[in-house]
Design a protein around this motif. Structure first.
Motif, mmCIF file in Angstrom:
data_model
loop_
_atom_site.group_PDB
_atom_site.id
_atom_site.type_symbol
_atom_site.label_atom_id
_atom_site.label_comp_id
_atom_site.label_asym_id
_atom_site.label_seq_id
_atom_site.Cartn_x
_atom_site.Cartn_y
_atom_site.Cartn_z
ATOM 1 N N PRO A 1 -6.637 -8.578 -9.300
ATOM 2 C CA PRO A 1 -7.154 -9.233 -8.093
ATOM 3 C C PRO A 1 -6.104 -10.154 -7.465
ATOM 4 O O PRO A 1 -5.432 -10.914 -8.152
ATOM 5 C CB PRO A 1 -8.340 -10.046 -8.624
ATOM 6 C CG PRO A 1 -8.752 -9.351 -9.878
ATOM 7 C CD PRO A 1 -7.485 -8.819 -10.477
ATOM 8 N N GLY A 2 -5.947 -10.059 -6.177
ATOM 9 C CA GLY A 2 -5.024 -10.927 -5.470
ATOM 10 C C GLY A 2 -3.684 -10.312 -5.159
ATOM 11 O O GLY A 2 -2.883 -10.921 -4.443
ATOM 12 N N VAL A 3 -3.392 -9.099 -5.668
ATOM 13 C CA VAL A 3 -2.120 -8.467 -5.329
ATOM 14 C C VAL A 3 -2.171 -8.033 -3.863
ATOM 15 O O VAL A 3 -3.250 -7.859 -3.286
ATOM 16 C CB VAL A 3 -1.820 -7.252 -6.228
ATOM 17 C CG1 VAL A 3 -1.782 -7.655 -7.689
ATOM 18 C CG2 VAL A 3 -2.817 -6.130 -5.987
ATOM 19 N N PRO A 4 -1.023 -7.881 -3.230
ATOM 20 C CA PRO A 4 -1.036 -7.462 -1.826
ATOM 21 C C PRO A 4 -1.620 -6.063 -1.660
ATOM 22 O O PRO A 4 -1.446 -5.195 -2.514
ATOM 23 C CB PRO A 4 0.445 -7.494 -1.433
ATOM 24 C CG PRO A 4 1.201 -7.453 -2.711
ATOM 25 C CD PRO A 4 0.339 -8.115 -3.723
ATOM 26 N N HIS A 5 -2.328 -5.873 -0.565
ATOM 27 C CA HIS A 5 -2.902 -4.574 -0.222
ATOM 28 C C HIS A 5 -2.069 -3.983 0.909
ATOM 29 O O HIS A 5 -2.012 -4.542 2.011
ATOM 30 C CB HIS A 5 -4.370 -4.728 0.191
ATOM 31 C CG HIS A 5 -5.268 -5.036 -0.970
ATOM 32 N ND1 HIS A 5 -6.395 -4.304 -1.252
ATOM 33 C CD2 HIS A 5 -5.186 -5.985 -1.945
ATOM 34 C CE1 HIS A 5 -6.990 -4.793 -2.334
ATOM 35 N NE2 HIS A 5 -6.269 -5.820 -2.768
ATOM 36 N N LEU A 6 -1.438 -2.846 0.629
ATOM 37 C CA LEU A 6 -0.430 -2.297 1.525
ATOM 38 C C LEU A 6 -0.764 -0.862 1.910
ATOM 39 O O LEU A 6 -1.194 -0.065 1.068
ATOM 40 C CB LEU A 6 0.941 -2.332 0.839
ATOM 41 C CG LEU A 6 1.348 -3.675 0.219
ATOM 42 C CD1 LEU A 6 2.622 -3.520 -0.598
ATOM 43 C CD2 LEU A 6 1.521 -4.741 1.297
ATOM 44 N N GLN A 7 -0.515 -0.538 3.159
ATOM 45 C CA GLN A 7 -0.677 0.827 3.661
ATOM 46 C C GLN A 7 0.695 1.343 4.074
ATOM 47 O O GLN A 7 1.309 0.800 4.989
ATOM 48 C CB GLN A 7 -1.642 0.851 4.861
ATOM 49 C CG GLN A 7 -1.826 2.229 5.472
ATOM 50 C CD GLN A 7 -2.610 2.189 6.776
ATOM 51 O OE1 GLN A 7 -2.899 1.106 7.296
ATOM 52 N NE2 GLN A 7 -2.946 3.346 7.289
ATOM 53 N N LEU A 8 1.190 2.371 3.407
ATOM 54 C CA LEU A 8 2.521 2.895 3.664
ATOM 55 C C LEU A 8 2.471 3.992 4.729
ATOM 56 O O LEU A 8 1.761 4.984 4.570
ATOM 57 C CB LEU A 8 3.123 3.454 2.374
ATOM 58 C CG LEU A 8 3.208 2.474 1.195
ATOM 59 C CD1 LEU A 8 3.819 3.165 -0.010
ATOM 60 C CD2 LEU A 8 3.998 1.235 1.572
ATOM 61 N N ILE A 9 3.265 3.813 5.786
ATOM 62 C CA ILE A 9 3.271 4.765 6.895
ATOM 63 C C ILE A 9 4.715 5.191 7.153
ATOM 64 O O ILE A 9 5.520 4.407 7.677
ATOM 65 C CB ILE A 9 2.661 4.146 8.160
ATOM 66 C CG1 ILE A 9 1.240 3.637 7.856
ATOM 67 C CG2 ILE A 9 2.644 5.158 9.313
ATOM 68 C CD1 ILE A 9 0.625 2.812 8.959
ATOM 69 N N PRO A 10 5.084 6.415 6.776
ATOM 70 C CA PRO A 10 6.467 6.865 6.960
ATOM 71 C C PRO A 10 6.791 7.127 8.429
ATOM 72 O O PRO A 10 5.936 7.578 9.200
ATOM 73 C CB PRO A 10 6.526 8.161 6.152
ATOM 74 C CG PRO A 10 5.116 8.643 6.077
ATOM 75 C CD PRO A 10 4.246 7.417 6.105
ATOM 76 N N ILE A 11 8.018 6.812 8.808
ATOM 77 C CA ILE A 11 8.492 7.071 10.162
ATOM 78 C C ILE A 11 9.784 7.879 10.086
ATOM 79 O O ILE A 11 10.493 7.852 9.083
ATOM 80 C CB ILE A 11 8.724 5.769 10.961
ATOM 81 C CG1 ILE A 11 9.768 4.881 10.259
ATOM 82 C CG2 ILE A 11 7.414 5.024 11.181
ATOM 83 C CD1 ILE A 11 10.142 3.624 11.040
ATOM 84 N N ALA A 12 10.057 8.603 11.164
ATOM 85 C CA ALA A 12 11.300 9.351 11.294
ATOM 86 C C ALA A 12 12.000 8.878 12.556
ATOM 87 O O ALA A 12 11.532 7.953 13.237
ATOM 88 C CB ALA A 12 11.007 10.847 11.337
ATOM 89 N N ASN A 13 13.094 9.521 12.891
ATOM 90 C CA ASN A 13 13.887 9.090 14.040
ATOM 91 C C ASN A 13 13.306 9.632 15.341
ATOM 92 O O ASN A 13 13.921 10.444 16.038
ATOM 93 C CB ASN A 13 15.339 9.524 13.872
ATOM 94 C CG ASN A 13 16.250 8.857 14.895
ATOM 95 O OD1 ASN A 13 15.834 7.949 15.617
ATOM 96 N ND2 ASN A 13 17.497 9.297 14.966
#
Length: 253
Positions: free
Chosen positions: A123-135
């Motif tokens: 509990p309390g760890v960061p909640h992250l959403q990973l969104i890859p990008i290209a050029n």
């Protein structure tokens, strides 16, 4: 669009202990530089480019109360190390924090902050959403970001253009194809580490030459080592359309 420089400095060439150089002794607040980062407020949305080791201090100092996404230039420690502290925005906004970056950057984040991606998270760890990008241009909360691929030594890094504002840090080479994306920019922020040659950063003279070649009306230099010298002294050498960035500087673009 409002642009705020959260940090304009670097760890490179900066002594950790007992430095007595003119920059470290300076009482000019413009010589007190945290690691490089910038805050963009666009169309009611709030974005930060890079979360270096000073991220928490920068957020508190700038009084950032809303953060809709983080966009990463690359995976070096001085650009990602403070990511854990987005947890405060998770708590305040009650949602995951979207992170935009190259696949290689997101893979590095998953390794360094592995505890945020475990199935049974503490509990309390960061909640992250990973969104890859290209050029290619991508949309963040209704705002279009255009990546500009530059080289940081042998490492590909992204700069970003948003409207009439372009932000490029950590580079010593930009191809002609990528420079085309910068043309027409009204405000350009450009890497300029120091006066002496460096294997992966533009020098002061190289940055000035490129800015002049692009005919950008207004430019600011960032990622400044203390080797560059005192803010006031360096500014006196610059042409009128080029200035040194400093922490806390805010622009309307």
């Amino acid at each position: 669009m409002r642009v705020t420089f959260l940090g304009t400095g670097t760890s490179q060439g900066v002594p950790v202990i007992a430095c007595d150089c003119a920059v470290c002794r300076s009482l000019d607040y413009r010589d007190k530089r945290l690691r490089v980062s910038v805050w963009l407020e666009v169309q009611g949305k709030s974005f930060v480019i890079d979360t270096g080791p000073d991220f928490r201090q920068q957020m508190l100092r700038a009084r950032v109360r809303q953060l809709d996404a983080v966009i990463f230039t690359h995976q070096h420690k001085d650009h990602v190390a403070g990511l854990d502290d987005v947890r405060a925005f998770n708590f305040r906004q009650r949602k995951d924090m979207p992170l935009y970056g190259r696949v290689e950057v997101l893979d590095q984040i998953q390794r360094e902050f592995f505890y945020a991606f475990e199935e049974d998270r503490y509990p309390g760890v960061p909640h992250l959403q990973l969104i890859p990008i290209a050029n290619q241009p991508f949309d963040v909360a209704g705002v279009t970001f255009t990546p500009i691929e530059v080289m940081h030594g042998r490492l590909p890094v992204y700069g970003f253009r948003v409207g009439d504002f372009t932000y490029i840090t950590d580079t010593n080479f930009i191809s002609e194809q990528e420079l085309e994306k910068v043309k027409g920019t009204k405000v350009l922020v450009m890497d300029a580490l120091q006066r002496e040659p460096h294997i992966s950063h533009f020098t002061l003279s190289q940055a000035i030459a490129l800015i002049n070649r692009l005919e950008v009306p207004t430019a600011y230099l960032t990622h400044l080592s203390h080797k560059m010298g005192l803010h006031e002294a360096v500014e006196a050498e610059l042409p009128p359309h080029i200035r040194l960035g400093f922490d806390g500087l805010t622009l309307e673009v």
